[in-house]
Design a protein around this motif. Structure first.
Motif, PDB file in Angstrom:
ATOM      1  N   HIS A   1       0.843  -1.203   0.000  1.00  0.00           N
ATOM      2  CA  HIS A   1       0.000   0.000   0.000  1.00  0.00           C
ATOM      3  C   HIS A   1       0.872   1.244   0.000  1.00  0.00           C
ATOM      4  O   HIS A   1       1.476   1.597   1.012  1.00  0.00           O
ATOM      5  CB  HIS A   1      -0.938   0.013   1.212  1.00  0.00           C
ATOM      6  CG  HIS A   1      -1.910   1.159   1.162  1.00  0.00           C
ATOM      7  ND1 HIS A   1      -2.968   1.197   0.281  1.00  0.00           N
ATOM      8  CD2 HIS A   1      -1.961   2.326   1.849  1.00  0.00           C
ATOM      9  CE1 HIS A   1      -3.639   2.321   0.440  1.00  0.00           C
ATOM     10  NE2 HIS A   1      -3.051   3.026   1.392  1.00  0.00           N
TER      11      HIS A   1
ATOM     12  N   HIS B   1       1.087   5.311  -2.123  1.00  0.00           N
ATOM     13  CA  HIS B   1       0.430   6.241  -3.060  1.00  0.00           C
ATOM     14  C   HIS B   1       1.478   6.945  -3.905  1.00  0.00           C
ATOM     15  O   HIS B   1       2.237   7.773  -3.393  1.00  0.00           O
ATOM     16  CB  HIS B   1      -0.342   7.306  -2.289  1.00  0.00           C
ATOM     17  CG  HIS B   1      -1.500   6.786  -1.501  1.00  0.00           C
ATOM     18  ND1 HIS B   1      -2.812   7.013  -1.849  1.00  0.00           N
ATOM     19  CD2 HIS B   1      -1.549   6.046  -0.361  1.00  0.00           C
ATOM     20  CE1 HIS B   1      -3.616   6.452  -0.961  1.00  0.00           C
ATOM     21  NE2 HIS B   1      -2.875   5.857  -0.046  1.00  0.00           N
TER      22      HIS B   1
ATOM     23  N   HIS C   1      -9.272   1.603   0.911  1.00  0.00           N
ATOM     24  CA  HIS C   1      -9.002   1.834   2.332  1.00  0.00           C
ATOM     25  C   HIS C   1     -10.180   1.349   3.175  1.00  0.00           C
ATOM     26  O   HIS C   1     -11.310   1.351   2.718  1.00  0.00           O
ATOM     27  CB  HIS C   1      -8.817   3.329   2.596  1.00  0.00           C
ATOM     28  CG  HIS C   1      -7.610   3.928   1.923  1.00  0.00           C
ATOM     29  ND1 HIS C   1      -7.682   4.616   0.733  1.00  0.00           N
ATOM     30  CD2 HIS C   1      -6.313   3.942   2.295  1.00  0.00           C
ATOM     31  CE1 HIS C   1      -6.472   5.043   0.398  1.00  0.00           C
ATOM     32  NE2 HIS C   1      -5.612   4.641   1.327  1.00  0.00           N
TER      33      HIS C   1
ATOM     34  N   HIS D   1      -5.160  -0.716   5.993  1.00  0.00           N
ATOM     35  CA  HIS D   1      -5.344  -0.249   7.377  1.00  0.00           C
ATOM     36  C   HIS D   1      -6.118  -1.222   8.258  1.00  0.00           C
ATOM     37  O   HIS D   1      -5.535  -1.974   9.005  1.00  0.00           O
ATOM     38  CB  HIS D   1      -5.941   1.166   7.426  1.00  0.00           C
ATOM     39  CG  HIS D   1      -5.081   2.161   6.724  1.00  0.00           C
ATOM     40  ND1 HIS D   1      -3.765   2.351   7.065  1.00  0.00           N
ATOM     41  CD2 HIS D   1      -5.319   2.966   5.655  1.00  0.00           C
ATOM     42  CE1 HIS D   1      -3.230   3.259   6.263  1.00  0.00           C
ATOM     43  NE2 HIS D   1      -4.148   3.641   5.386  1.00  0.00           N
TER      44      HIS D   1
ATOM     45  N   ASP E   1       2.408   3.207   2.941  1.00  0.00           N
ATOM     46  CA  ASP E   1       1.413   4.285   2.902  1.00  0.00           C
ATOM     47  C   ASP E   1       2.034   5.674   2.764  1.00  0.00           C
ATOM     48  O   ASP E   1       1.540   6.633   3.336  1.00  0.00           O
ATOM     49  CB  ASP E   1       0.468   4.233   4.114  1.00  0.00           C
ATOM     50  CG  ASP E   1      -0.815   5.032   3.861  1.00  0.00           C
ATOM     51  OD1 ASP E   1      -1.161   5.240   2.681  1.00  0.00           O
ATOM     52  OD2 ASP E   1      -1.452   5.464   4.847  1.00  0.00           O
TER      53      ASP E   1
HETATM   54 ZN   LIG Z   1      -3.497   4.962   1.782  1.00  0.00          ZN
END
Ligand SMILES: [Zn+2]
Length: 432
Positions: A71, A73, A224, A263, A314
């Protein structure tokens, strides 16, 4: 063919399924041909079996499988370090203004290069990448990933409400733009596509229906879930008929063996049972959870439900791209949970940073450990002479102890080499 001589360490087993020590394996050499591991054993045995083959000596430190980030971005590589904000404020003030800039394709191209080079410099060779809201930016990411040989699964981010207006797309354009990207990039070399609604907070039922239609094309799914209490309350208000947050996805058929949810810091037992039943995986993002004050991840409850958990950096909420840092923070979080925590051993940390991610992404037949037949994706962690890590490795009792010291002390400056399917990547080590 090349014989690599090193302290080779990996986790062909699963430390969550038995004695963690049994999951770990160690050897002195690997034989690699055409990017694939063809032999494994002692240096003497491989040299005897393959006389005349060149030997590359990787003396000092450890050779481990390329890290797998489940995960991260890509549009947020320039906004790391926005401290002091909870999730929804951080999105509004830090992340989303930057994500809007990727509407400019030249900007997206520069960001994609910085992001992917950052992954390689951190030893990450496979990743499930949360994409951009703009299709041309996704073409830039996929094209740049292909040129670097990375194992990347990613997709256009879909939202049709509540976010900044310039990041919204309609269910109709989401469908056509995503379908075009799937045709261009899914299953092309090491690239795959993932349907990516930002979160159900910003995706209506109509948009989630589109996601289900796209998932039916055999691609992957990520989003998410259960990150922050204010987010969870908002989602409950937006979906009054849903049993819980996961149900906002589940009732559209989005909880599958090809689904990875990031998460899940605050899950209910019904959600854990549903994740397990669907065979979905969870990306645990420890530094992000800590930085945003999201909460302490209940790893033990996930393990008890039999849910696959892997690590995500993340970025940009997380504190960098280096997966060993995430593994160490995961360890800290479980320690802080006291009796409710899951005591992580060095074997768990290596597994979480490598093979767990490969399993979550359905790539463990190709990467994640050094089993013969798998791709040679590898990271050589060798500290600079005189560094505190070098001192500690010299005093390690055994390989497990060396792993513990490495996960505690290593930084990207200790990445001395990265191999992507047998090709050594151009990594500028901080000390070269
Ligand atoms: Zn994220």
């Amino acid at each position: 063919m090349t014989i690599y001589s090193a302290i080779v360490v990996d986790t062909p087993g699963d430390p969550f399924a038995g004695d963690p020590g049994d999951a770990l394996a160690e050897d002195g050499a690997l034989l690699v041909r055409d990017g694939v591991i063809r032999g494994r054993g002692s240096l003497a045995a491989l040299r005897d079996a393959h006389p005349g083959e060149p030997v590359t000596r990787l003396d000092g430190g450890l050779l481990v499988p390329g890290f797998v980030d489940t995960h991260v971005h890509f549009p947020q590589i320039r906004v790391i370090g926005g401290l002091g904000l909870p999730l929804l404020d951080w999105l509004e003030q830090c992340a989303l203004p930057e994500e809007s800039k990727l509407a400019d394709q030249a900007y997206a191209r520069a960001v994609a290069a910085e992001f992917l080079d950052g992954l390689i410099a951190a030893g990450t060779t496979s990743a499930l990448v949360f994409g951009s809201h703009f299709a041309p930016a996704m073409d830039e990411l996929f094209g740049a990933a292909e040129r670097r040989g990375l194992n990347i699964t990613s997709g256009l981010v879909l939202s049709d409400r509540i976010l900044r207006r310039d990041l919204l797309n309609s269910p109709q354009t989401a469908l056509t733009d995503s379908a075009d990207l799937i045709l261009r990039w899914h299953d092309r070399g090491r690239l795959r596509y993932a349907v990516t609604p930002r979160f159900s907070l910003s995706a209506s039922d109509d948009m989630l229906d589109v996601c289900a239609e796209l998932l039916g094309k055999g691609v992957w799914f990520t989003s998410h879930i259960n990150e922050n209490l204010a987010e969870i309350a908002t989602v409950a208000g937006l979906f009054p008929g849903a049993h819980h947050y996961l149900d906002t996805y589940a009732r559209h058929g989005l909880v599958t063996t090809r689904s990875v949810f990031a998460h899940n810091v605050h899950p209910g037992d019904a959600e854990l049972a549903l994740l397990a039943e669907g065979g979905a995986s969870v990306a645990h993002c420890p530094t992000s959870n800590s930085a945003l004050g999201s909460g302490l991840f209940p790893l033990r409850r996930h393990v008890e439900h039999g849910i696959g958990v892997a690590l995500g950096s993340d970025v940009g909420a997380g504190a960098g791209l280096f997966l060993p840092k995430e593994a160490l923070q995961a360890y800290f979080i479980q320690q802080l949970l006291g009796g409710a925590g899951f005591p992580l051993t060095p074997a768990h940390l290596l597994y979480l940073a490598t093979r767990a991610g490969a399993r979550a992404l359905g790539l463990d037949h190709r990467v994640g450990d050094f089993t013969v037949g798998k791709d040679f994706d590898a990271v050589w962690l060798r500290p600079a002479a005189g560094s505190t890590l070098a001192v500690n490795l010299r005093h390690a009792r055994d390989t497990t102890d060396a792993l513990a010291r490495t996960f505690t002390l290593a930084t990207p400056a200790d990445v001395a080499g990265v191999w992507i399917r047998g090709e050594r990547a151009a990594v500028q080590s901080a000390r070269d």
